[in-house]
Design an enzyme around this catalytic site. Structure first.
Site, PDB file in Angstrom:
ATOM      1  N   SER A 167      11.695 -13.528 -14.126  1.00 53.07           N
ATOM      2  CA  SER A 167      12.778 -13.021 -13.280  1.00 53.07           C
ATOM      3  C   SER A 167      14.148 -13.649 -13.524  1.00 53.07           C
ATOM      4  O   SER A 167      15.151 -13.162 -13.005  1.00 53.07           O
ATOM      5  CB  SER A 167      12.425 -13.201 -11.802  1.00 53.07           C
ATOM      6  OG  SER A 167      11.540 -12.190 -11.400  1.00 53.07           O
TER       7      SER A 167
ATOM      8  N   LYS B 258      21.205 -16.572  -5.522  1.00 51.81           N
ATOM      9  CA  LYS B 258      20.235 -15.487  -5.336  1.00 51.81           C
ATOM     10  C   LYS B 258      19.809 -15.513  -3.871  1.00 51.81           C
ATOM     11  O   LYS B 258      19.623 -16.602  -3.297  1.00 51.81           O
ATOM     12  CB  LYS B 258      19.026 -15.704  -6.258  1.00 51.81           C
ATOM     13  CG  LYS B 258      17.966 -14.606  -6.191  1.00 51.81           C
ATOM     14  CD  LYS B 258      16.845 -14.834  -7.204  1.00 51.81           C
ATOM     15  CE  LYS B 258      15.792 -13.725  -7.164  1.00 51.81           C
ATOM     16  NZ  LYS B 258      14.729 -13.933  -8.167  1.00 51.81           N
TER      17      LYS B 258
ATOM     18  N   SER C 226      13.495 -10.080 -11.302  1.00 52.34           N
ATOM     19  CA  SER C 226      14.012  -9.789  -9.975  1.00 52.34           C
ATOM     20  C   SER C 226      15.430 -10.334  -9.717  1.00 52.34           C
ATOM     21  O   SER C 226      16.072  -9.902  -8.759  1.00 52.34           O
ATOM     22  CB  SER C 226      13.074 -10.400  -8.934  1.00 52.34           C
ATOM     23  OG  SER C 226      13.079 -11.813  -9.013  1.00 52.34           O
TER      24      SER C 226
END
Lengths: 95, 482, 484
Positions: C175, C76, C151
């Site tokens: 997330s 990420k 997210s």
């Protein structure tokens, strides 16, 4: 609790965010909605409840006082927008 | 109207740790810009703080030295504001739960009285970097080497009523932190910086007047002058029908002038909250007790010991014991010359005068303790007269030579203490002064003493200043009495 | 090759069925040809990945490989990677190349794993739909008009589209779990303090936690074996021993007590979702688990408490982005105030600004007690609820999100609607507990997630339950249409 556009302008300044009058108007509505959600908290009975800042009730570990860092100025300043003679440059600071 | 001044101090003390409070960067003063600013100090994305144990140990030592409550649990908070020397956009500090609670210091005043000043609390925090205002094409340069240096901020109660008390309090705190060895005390380098809160009120009034805060005073002299200036300014303002504005002011010591700080004009809302990157710091009683057991000698205790051990007067002892550097200088001199009285006299007299005129502390003395002791030894063994000793001191200070005996030799300062030679000189001089002898012999005891000077002058001249005055006097009294 | 799990790829590499270079090229090709559609990557590290793969192949040849040597994966874009652009989904850091690695990134490097690139995300991890990324929205492989969740939407989408076998992610309010649910994959948010936060760009420090995203519980366990561990440079990292999470996957779950919070299974819950989740839980019951109704009385207050605490922390965490030392700086600032105001306003997107403002407001003079202090008190009540519940049960089960993937723009312009997306996940962040989402069914052809919440440091048990579920169900093997 309701929030006024003047409040939004004040906190935007505190947070160093530029908002136009039009943005401030929209943000006032957004923030009012969020605060309405948040206001549900007021119903909770919290007398005598200690605030919880961390999920774990742990204590701070302390470091030994030794110098472990070496000079990394060049690498760290390679990502800086404006440097000269090893200094970060900003518009004139007036004390 | 009679006015009363109310003064409170906030003192930032840089702790003498090797590394910073939240990172492993060095805290050495004077490095090239930003060479001691690590990713943590620069608040690079994702960087996290880990607290330095030594900073806490030092803060606890300070707390114990001022007889304060040590909070076994303390919490770091974030104080939010934007400034280029503050990389994270918040200062990590303590507010609701500081490491050191309420305490006090006792200060000696010039009228011989002493006064207790209460300390509200002392907390740990990180220092900010520095903005350099030399012109970089109209820009300022930011050096973050200092960012993250551990500080304790000491906050006093508004217990002081004039600049003398404020300076005495500041000096006492300086003496304490240097004696503890938790701060190098180098005020010119910013190791200890004073913020002074000043307000005035009509005498007899209970309510405090509006106060101003004058920031970053870094010498006792500037502090005293800034307070006096601010008191005058406030009284003048009020007497002219105006009122004092609560503001932060900057004092320019060289120009003896102060003004409101522009960067602090805005009303701040610091939005303190507990720092989620750091956990509460907790100590147990044992930990604190161990620190207490190892506490170095404090100025008050040292003063008592100097009186007891060296037979010094309270006044001499108070000055010689206040600062760790001064105290150790004094004790080194005594150790090497074995005469506390002469050591005290020379340090408080000649040496202090020199240091004061050059605005230096004893650590910058151009004469070492060993040299001063050697000088004193030569006074004790009659090699030097007091006039000669002053000449040697002068030569040492100016660096003409660093060996006392060599200076004495080179300048012919050795006193003549050979009784035979001195007696011969006395006989020669007396032979030329029959009238004065007659006058002396007719005079009473009291007058005789005065008349001695008339013989000593020619005698010193005849001996080219090298005759031992004490021996001259003895011989004279004997010969004139015959 | 791209349908193999990490465990299978690891075996294949060890048995030299294929090389890491072949494997890495295969995934790089997939990203190159397919990611135009998903936009799940912000940066692809092609040359570096191939070089790392070749180095891994040498290690494998020399017999010094570990389970992860040569395995491709993605980070990420919130984890700092030395010399590789790390944007956090923001214009603020669009050109930021950190001169350091996050601890998590270092750990994968030490294993010889091959980083394919950095995945897209909501700006500064603030969002539940991946619509707030400066680098464009991410598309859910299950439907071109569907959000992947957020997210960590880029990581979820990339894993679901088989562009990478696994990806790191972070979870502040859901997330990891919510996008895992919406994309039909497996995601785990560990206990707070289990995975180092050093070098992981902070959103809300007391809530953020890194964790794995993969297709199976076994792969998630393998990832957590790499990610978990004490880090002396993170004061909130906890020094508990790290077990081998793969060792307990096959334990019998007979007698396992599963708590079903009555506050999560109300008439408000979509009936299809309720049915799918109950069916999934029934599978666990068949394996010998015992179901118990429990109560988490303050769970309704978790979203309000979160939307004080997370914005408050982020308002301070994001102050460092000031245009001075790194990141976006406005052109020709006329003075210091102008530098701050314009750099920050230009660098941050709308949602980030909203949250900074809410946090600033909640902490400002006069409101601290009513908002921040109150929220922290409620946070303790929420934690206490869990403590009581875990006295009676081993694991708590619920839906991960109220619905399957929703359409772009469907939450309208009221941010609160989006915030309620995390209603089932947020309380575990507030309490610091580990939580997991596993594919557990479908509604109208779209995957849904079963959330499993464990006690502190009980990741091993969560993975065990998830793995047992995955040995008797095949939801985790289902690929989005068009992906084979």
């Amino acid at each position: 609790m309701s929030i006024q556009q003047s409040d939004v302008e004040k906190i935007a300044h505190l947070a160093r965010l530029e908002v136009s009058a039009e943005q401030a108007q929209r943000l006032t509505k957004d923030l009012s909605n969020i605060l309405d959600l948040v206001d549900q908290l007021q119903a909770a009975k919290t007398d005598g409840i200690a605030p919880m800042a961390h999920p774990m009730d742990a204590e701070q570990r302390l470091r030994a006082d030794t110098v472990t860092e070496t000079n990394q100025r060049d690498a760290l300043q390679s990502v800086a927008p404006a440097v000269e003679n090893g200094l970060y440059l900003v518009p004139k600071v007036i004390e | 109207m009679q006015w009363e001044t109310v003064i409170g101090l906030e003192i930032h003390v840089q702790l003498a740790t090797k590394s910073k409070i939240f990172s492993g960067s060095s805290t050495t003063f004077g490095a090239e810009p930003n060479t001691q600013a690590s990713a943590v100090d620069l608040a690079m994305p994702g960087m996290l703080p880990v607290a330095n144990e030594q900073a806490f140990r030092y803060a606890i030592m300070f707390g114990l030295a001022i007889d304060a409550e040590i909070n076994k649990r303390s919490v770091f908070e974030r104080k939010n504001y934007f400034y280029p020397d503050l990389p994270k956009g918040y200062q990590t500090t303590q507010l609701a739960e500081p490491i050191v609670g309420a305490g006090h210091v006792d200060v000696q005043l010039s009228d011989g009285s002493s006064k207790r000043i209460r300390i509200h609390h002392a907390h740990l925090e990180e220092d900010a970097g520095k903005s350099l205002h030399e012109d970089f094409h109209g820009m300022s340069g930011i050096d973050l080497n200092r960012a993250g240096t551990p500080l304790i901020e000491i906050v006093t109660e508004p217990d002081m009523r004039n600049s003398e008390e404020a300076v005495a309090c500041a000096r006492k705190l300086h003496a304490i932190v240097t004696s503890l060895g938790i701060c190098d005390g180098e005020m010119a380098q910013g190791s200890m910086r004073f913020d002074v809160n000043v307000s005035v009120r009509p005498k007899g009034e209970d309510k405090l007047g509006t106060r101003t805060e004058t920031k970053n005073l870094n010498s006792f002299r500037f502090m005293e002058r800034a307070i006096k200036l601010e008191v005058e300014r406030q009284i003048e303002l009020i007497e002219d029908g105006g009122s004092v504005t609560q503001e932060t002011r900057l004092y320019d010591g060289d120009k003896h002038f102060s003004r409101a700080m522009r960067s602090k004009e805005e009303a701040n809302d610091y939005r303190y909250f507990p720092c989620p990157d750091l956990l509460p710091v907790v100590f147990d009683d044992d930990y604190i007790a161990r620190i207490k057991a190892d506490l170095p000698e404090l100025p008050d205790n040292r003063q008592a010991r100097f009186i007891e051990q060296y037979g010094l007067s309270l006044y001499d002892a108070s000055i010689l014991s206040a600062e760790a550097n001064m105290a150790s200088f004094f004790e080194a001199v005594v150790k090497a010359c074995d005469d506390a009285k002469l050591a005290a006299n020379w340090i408080l007299g000649e040496l202090s005068a020199r240091l004061n005129s050059e605005e230096q502390s004893v650590s910058a003395s151009k004469i070492s303790a060993v040299q001063l002791a050697a000088l004193i030894k030569r006074i004790k063994d009659n090699t030097l007269s007091s006039a000669g000793a002053k000449k040697v001191f002068e030569a040492l200070w100016n660096g003409e030579n660093n060996d006392v005996d060599a200076i004495i030799e080179a300048n012919g300062l050795k006193q003549v203490s050979d009784t035979g030679a001195l007696e011969k000189l006395v006989d020669e001089v007396l032979a030329g002064l029959p009238d004065q002898i007659a006058q002396y012999q007719e005079a009473d005891e009291k007058k005789r003493k005065k008349l001695m000077g008339g013989f000593m002058g020619p005698l010193m001249k005849a001996s080219k200043g090298q005759g031992n005055p004490k021996l001259f006097t003895e011989i004279l009294i004997r010969k004139l009495g015959e | 090759m791209h349908n193999k799990t990490v465990a299978e790829l690891s075996k294949g590499l060890a048995q030299k069925e294929f090389s890491s270079e072949e494997l890495t090229s295969h995934f790089l090709n997939r990203i190159e040809t397919l990611d135009g559609r998903y936009n799940s990557f912000i940066t692809v590290c092609k040359e570096q990945a191939l070089a790392d793969a070749r180095a891994a192949d040498k290690k494998i040849q020399s017999g010094t490989a570990t389970a992860w040597t040569g395995i491709p994966f993605a980070h990420k874009d919130i984890f700092c990677t030395q010399g590789v652009t790390t944007t956090c989904g923001s214009k603020m850091l669009a050109n930021f190349r950190p001169p350091y690695d996050a601890t998590v990134a270092l750990k994968f490097k030490e294993q010889g794993a091959v980083c394919l690139g950095k995945t897209n995300m909501d700006e500064f991890a603030m969002g539940s739909s991946n619509e707030s990324s400066y680098f464009g929205k991410v598309v859910n492989p299950w439907g071109d008009n569907l959000v992947p969740g957020g997210s960590s939407g880029g990581s979820a989408s990339a894993v679901a589209a088989r562009l990478t076998p696994a990806a790191t992610a972070t979870d502040t309010g859901g997330s990891i779990r919510q996008p895992a649910a919406l994309c039909g994959i497996t995601g785990l948010k560990p206990t707070y303090g289990r995975v180092s936060r050093l070098g992981m760009i902070a959103f809300a420090s007391s809530l953020d936690q890194g964790g794995p995203m993969a297709r199976t519980a076994e792969d998630a366990a393998m990832m957590l074996n790499v990610m978990a561990g004490f880090d002396p440079k993170d004061s909130t990292s906890l020094d508990n021993p790290v077990p081998d999470y793969t060792a307990t996957l096959n334990q019998d779950i007979k007698g396992l007590r599963i708590g079903l919070p009555k506050e999560f299974f109300t008439s408000d819950l979509d009936s299809k979702m309720a049915g799918a989740i109950r069916a999934a839980i029934a599978e666990l019951e068949k394996r010998g688990a015992i179901l118990k109704e429990i109560s988490l009385p303050h769970s309704a207050l978790s979203v309000p408490a979160y939307y004080v605490i997370a914005p408050a922390e982020c308002s301070a965490n994001l102050s460092r982005f000031d245009g001075v030392r790194y990141g976006h700086r406005c052109d020709d600032p006329k003075d210091l105030m102008d530098l701050y105001m314009r750099s920050r306003s230009e660098g941050f997107g709308e949602e980030v600004k909203r949250r900074i403002l809410i946090g600033t407001y909640a902490l400002s003079a006069g409101y601290y007690d009513a908002y921040y202090r109150k929220a922290q008190q409620v946070r303790r009540l929420i934690k206490n609820d869990f403590t009581e519940a875990f006295a009676d049960v081993d694991v708590i089960a619920s839906p991960t999100s109220p619905s399957p993937a929703f359409g772009f723009g469907s939450k309208g312009d009221d941010p609160v609607k989006m915030y309620l997306e995390d209603i089932f996940t947020i309380s575990t962040n507030l309490a610091g507990l580990p939580g997991m989402s596993i594919p557990a069914g479908e509604i109208d052809g779209l995957p849904i997630g079963l959330q499993l919440i464990g006690n502190y440091f009980d990741e091993g048990r969560l993975l065990n339950v998830a793995h047992q579920f995955q040995t008797v169900t095949d939801w985790h093997t289902k690929a989005p249409k068009g992906i084979s």
